[in-house]
Design an enzyme around this catalytic site. Sequence first.
Site, PDB file in Angstrom:
ATOM      1  N   SER A 140      32.233 -27.502  28.148  1.00  0.00           N
ATOM      2  CA  SER A 140      32.839 -26.588  29.114  1.00  0.00           C
ATOM      3  C   SER A 140      34.249 -26.258  28.646  1.00  0.00           C
ATOM      4  O   SER A 140      34.855 -27.020  27.878  1.00  0.00           O
ATOM      5  CB  SER A 140      32.910 -27.257  30.494  1.00  0.00           C
ATOM      6  OG  SER A 140      33.724 -26.524  31.389  1.00  0.00           O
ATOM      7  N   TYR A 153      35.664 -34.231  35.794  1.00  0.00           N
ATOM      8  CA  TYR A 153      34.896 -33.237  35.042  1.00  0.00           C
ATOM      9  C   TYR A 153      35.556 -32.954  33.696  1.00  0.00           C
ATOM     10  O   TYR A 153      34.888 -32.929  32.657  1.00  0.00           O
ATOM     11  CB  TYR A 153      34.788 -31.953  35.873  1.00  0.00           C
ATOM     12  CG  TYR A 153      33.829 -30.935  35.322  1.00  0.00           C
ATOM     13  CD1 TYR A 153      32.457 -31.180  35.324  1.00  0.00           C
ATOM     14  CD2 TYR A 153      34.280 -29.716  34.813  1.00  0.00           C
ATOM     15  CE1 TYR A 153      31.566 -30.238  34.831  1.00  0.00           C
ATOM     16  CE2 TYR A 153      33.396 -28.772  34.328  1.00  0.00           C
ATOM     17  CZ  TYR A 153      32.039 -29.034  34.333  1.00  0.00           C
ATOM     18  OH  TYR A 153      31.155 -28.112  33.835  1.00  0.00           O
TER      19      TYR A 153
END
Length: 248
Positions: A140, A153
């Site tokens: 990501s 995250y």
Amino acid sequence: MARFDGKVAIVTGAGSGIGKATALRLGSEGAAVACLDVTGAQEMTAKELGDQGAKALSVNCDVSSESSVKEAVAEVVEALGAPNVVCNVAGVGKFTHTPEVPLTEWDRIVGVNMTGPFLICRETIPYLLENKGNVVTVASTAGIKGQAYSAAYCASKGGAVMLTKALAIEYLERGVRFNAVAPGGVLTPILSSFNPPEGASIPLVARLASPMGFAQPEEIAGLVAYIASDEARYMTGAVVTMDGGITT
């Protein structure tokens, strides 16, 4: 195009979003696809592949569980053969003020996003060495750029990025490639988990947006398929962004 004729692919998170799109893309190009997920939704992906004439297998797998990954990979090898392509797509995340992150949430996010790719790689590398195969991990932009309310995250995706780079070097002389894709916003079910927490700074959240809007899962899957194909034989250790210019 039939870049994956005669090849076996494993795709985690194949029940929805980028994972499903990747499984369908690889199957459309000739791969026999093992669709792994913990939700049960991978069964529909495998059925859709079968309806399109592709060979597919549905496997229930919790990528954060060592025993589950071992059993899943063994099932794939027995049913389809040794994998040539492995795509780590399973992922979870959530926006939370860091002082409010419970350890269970941290463990779950790190377990799926970072430990999961490690376990999948560890169990498949022996087969990839035989086949001179490759791994593509969906990381990501959060793995290469800090973002607010996303400590777990970001840490997990950053770990997945460095896992990719470490393995790329370790196997550089042995013919196995490891690469990662770093998408920005993608229209997938995981978006519903990323609602700004109460009291969030709108300018900080806005840093994650692109004027180009969101990508479609199929667009990310197309990039994954290219990297996993022999056309990208000279690519290893790369982290390729596809984020509408967010990290530019």
